[in-house]
Design a protein around this motif. Structure first.
Motif, PDB file in Angstrom:
ATOM      1  N   ASN A   1     -10.722   4.699  -2.566  1.00  0.00           N
ATOM      2  CA  ASN A   1      -9.462   5.016  -1.890  1.00  0.00           C
ATOM      3  C   ASN A   1      -8.288   4.222  -2.441  1.00  0.00           C
ATOM      4  O   ASN A   1      -7.166   4.722  -2.542  1.00  0.00           O
ATOM      5  N   LEU A   2      -8.556   2.967  -2.774  1.00  0.00           N
ATOM      6  CA  LEU A   2      -7.511   2.135  -3.362  1.00  0.00           C
ATOM      7  C   LEU A   2      -7.005   2.724  -4.667  1.00  0.00           C
ATOM      8  O   LEU A   2      -5.796   2.920  -4.861  1.00  0.00           O
ATOM      9  N   LEU A   3      -7.920   3.008  -5.566  1.00  0.00           N
ATOM     10  CA  LEU A   3      -7.519   3.494  -6.891  1.00  0.00           C
ATOM     11  C   LEU A   3      -6.850   4.858  -6.811  1.00  0.00           C
ATOM     12  O   LEU A   3      -5.829   5.102  -7.463  1.00  0.00           O
ATOM     13  N   GLU A   4      -7.424   5.753  -5.993  1.00  0.00           N
ATOM     14  CA  GLU A   4      -6.820   7.078  -5.850  1.00  0.00           C
ATOM     15  C   GLU A   4      -5.443   6.982  -5.186  1.00  0.00           C
ATOM     16  O   GLU A   4      -4.503   7.670  -5.575  1.00  0.00           O
ATOM     17  N   GLY A   5      -5.329   6.096  -4.172  1.00  0.00           N
ATOM     18  CA  GLY A   5      -4.076   5.958  -3.453  1.00  0.00           C
ATOM     19  C   GLY A   5      -2.977   5.336  -4.295  1.00  0.00           C
ATOM     20  O   GLY A   5      -1.807   5.721  -4.190  1.00  0.00           O
ATOM     21  N   VAL A   6      -3.322   4.363  -5.123  1.00  0.00           N
ATOM     22  CA  VAL A   6      -2.333   3.730  -6.000  1.00  0.00           C
ATOM     23  C   VAL A   6      -1.720   4.763  -6.929  1.00  0.00           C
ATOM     24  O   VAL A   6      -0.498   4.794  -7.143  1.00  0.00           O
TER      25      VAL A   6
ATOM     26  N   ARG B   1       1.965   6.146  -6.264  1.00  0.00           N
ATOM     27  CA  ARG B   1       2.688   5.401  -7.297  1.00  0.00           C
ATOM     28  C   ARG B   1       3.036   3.996  -6.811  1.00  0.00           C
ATOM     29  O   ARG B   1       4.158   3.505  -6.976  1.00  0.00           O
ATOM     30  N   ALA B   2       2.050   3.380  -6.200  1.00  0.00           N
ATOM     31  CA  ALA B   2       2.261   2.048  -5.622  1.00  0.00           C
ATOM     32  C   ALA B   2       2.279   0.978  -6.709  1.00  0.00           C
ATOM     33  O   ALA B   2       1.493   1.022  -7.649  1.00  0.00           O
ATOM     34  N   GLU B   3       3.195   0.049  -6.560  1.00  0.00           N
ATOM     35  CA  GLU B   3       3.233  -1.106  -7.447  1.00  0.00           C
ATOM     36  C   GLU B   3       2.609  -2.331  -6.779  1.00  0.00           C
ATOM     37  O   GLU B   3       2.151  -3.244  -7.456  1.00  0.00           O
ATOM     38  N   VAL B   4       2.635  -2.351  -5.450  1.00  0.00           N
ATOM     39  CA  VAL B   4       2.044  -3.449  -4.692  1.00  0.00           C
ATOM     40  C   VAL B   4       1.180  -2.862  -3.572  1.00  0.00           C
ATOM     41  O   VAL B   4       1.608  -1.953  -2.865  1.00  0.00           O
ATOM     42  N   VAL B   5      -0.037  -3.389  -3.451  1.00  0.00           N
ATOM     43  CA  VAL B   5      -0.951  -2.954  -2.393  1.00  0.00           C
ATOM     44  C   VAL B   5      -1.304  -4.161  -1.535  1.00  0.00           C
ATOM     45  O   VAL B   5      -1.683  -5.216  -2.061  1.00  0.00           O
ATOM     46  N   LEU B   6      -1.167  -4.014  -0.221  1.00  0.00           N
ATOM     47  CA  LEU B   6      -1.539  -5.078   0.705  1.00  0.00           C
ATOM     48  C   LEU B   6      -2.865  -4.715   1.374  1.00  0.00           C
ATOM     49  O   LEU B   6      -2.967  -3.654   2.004  1.00  0.00           O
ATOM     50  N   ILE B   7      -3.874  -5.554   1.216  1.00  0.00           N
ATOM     51  CA  ILE B   7      -5.157  -5.356   1.898  1.00  0.00           C
ATOM     52  C   ILE B   7      -5.151  -6.235   3.140  1.00  0.00           C
ATOM     53  O   ILE B   7      -5.142  -7.467   3.043  1.00  0.00           O
TER      54      ILE B   7
END
Length: 285
Positions: free
Chosen positions: A180-185, A189-195
Motif C-alpha cells: 500500500n505504501l509503494l502503490e500510494g506513493v 505523487r507523495a514526496e513525504v509519507v508519515l507512518i
C-alpha cells in the motif's frame, strides 16, 4: 431408511418429541445460549424437531432443502453450532430409547440401530457442513475487509500522505503495508509519507524491522518517510531493544510530523491574525 423403521419412528413421534424437548431444555443453562429468550428457545426447539421428522416423512431432496434453509436461518440469528450437534446427539439417544422400550423386536435388531445412526449422521453432516461453509465464507469476507482497511495511505496535503497503523503488525500485514505504501506513493505523487504508530500497542524488534523495511522501500521510490506517534513507553522499548531508527526522522505526534513534512516540501505554517487561524504556504516565492 426402510419403511418399517420409518413407520415405527412416526408412530412414536409424540413420545420422542416430548422426551427430546425435556432433554434439550437442559442445555438452556449454558453460557452460549444465555442471550436467547425462553420463548425463542422453546419455539426454536419445536421447529428443530419438526424439521427432523420431516426428513423421515419426505425424501432426500427435501432433507437438503429444508435443513439447509433452517441452518442458514440459525446462522443468521447467531445460534451456536453446539446447539445443533448436542441436540442431534440427544435426539439419537431419545429415539433409540423410546423405540427400544415400545418395540421389543427393535431392541435386539442391529439393523434398527444402524438405520437410526445413518439417519442422524446424514443430518449432522448436512448441518455441520452448512455451518462450516457459512462461517468460513464470513471469516474470509471479514478478513478481506480488514485487510483493505488495515493500512490505508491517506493524502492530507499536496505531496504529503499519512498511513495510520492500528493494532498488531504481523508478517502478512507488514507485506500489505509495504504494498500500500509503494502503490500510494506513486498514485498520490507523495514526496513525504508519515507512518503513524500511535495505535500500535507494542513495538518490538520484528515490528521495528518491518517499519524500517517500509521506510527504505519508500526511499527507493523517491519519497521520504517520517515515523510519528512515538510514545514514551515505545521510545523506552526501542532503546532497550537496541533498535536503530536513526535512518529516518521520528516525531512524537502526527502534528509535529506534518510540520516537518511541510518544511521538507518547502512549505511552512503561518498564523493569519485577521482570521485567527493558521494556514500554510510555500516558503519560496
Amino acid at each position: 431408511m426402510n419403511s418399517k423403521t420409518r413407520d415405527a419412528i412416526l408412530s412414536h413421534q409424540t413420545s420422542i418429541i416430548d422426551y427430546w424437548l425435556e432433554e434439550v431444555s437442559k442445555f438452556r443453562s449454558e453460557d452460549n445460549l444465555q442471550s436467547i429468550t425462553n420463548k425463542v428457545y422453546e419455539n426454536t426447539n419445536r421447529e428443530f424437531v419438526d424439521k427432523l421428522f420431516l426428513t423421515v416423512q419426505n425424501g432426500k431432496d427435501d432433507i437438503y432443502k429444508d435443513l439447509i434453509l433452517y441452518a442458514e436461518r440459525l446462522i443468521q440469528l447467531g445460534w451456536p453450532l453446539n446447539y445443533i450437534t448436542r441436540g442431534l446427539q440427544a435426539f439419537r439417544k431419545v429415539t433409540v430409547e423410546t423405540l427400544s422400550k415400545a418395540e421389543e423386536n427393535y431392541s435386539k435388531s442391529i439393523e434398527f440401530f444402524q438405520e437410526i445412526e445413518n439417519w442422524i449422521d446424514e443430518i449432522v453432516n448436512i448441518l455441520v457442513n452448512e455451518y462450516s461453509g457459512s462461517w468460513e465464507n464470513t471469516v474470509f469476507l471479514q478478513k478481506m475487509a480488514l485487510k483493505e482497511l488495515s493500512a490505508p495511505l491517506i493524502p492530507v496535503f499536496e505531496k504529503i500522505s499519512v498511513m495510520p497503523l492500528i493494532g498488531t503488525i504481523d508478517t502478512e500485514r507488514a507485506k500489505l503495508i509495504m504494498e500500500n505504501l509503494l502503490e500510494g506513493v506513486i498514485e498520490h505523487r507523495a514526496e513525504v509519507v508519515l507512518i503513524d504508530i500511535t495505535g500500535v500497542p507494542v513495538v518490538d524488534t520484528m515490528v521495528a524491522h518491518h517499519i524500517i523495511q517500509a521506510s527504505e522501500a519508500v526511499r527507493l521510490v523517491g519519497a521520504k518517510c517520517i515515523l510519528v506517534g512515538i510514545r514514551p513507553e515505545i521510545a523506552q522499548t526501542i532503546v532497550n531493544l537496541g533498535i536503530d531508527l536513526g535512518r529516518f526522522p521520528t516525531k512524537s505526534t502526527l502534528k509535529k510530523g506534518i510540520e516537518t513534512a511541510l518544511q521538507l516540501t518547502k512549505r511552512e505554517i503561518i498564523e493569519i491574525s485577521e482570521q485567527g487561524g493558521i494556514t500554510y504556504e510555500n516558503s519560496n516565492p
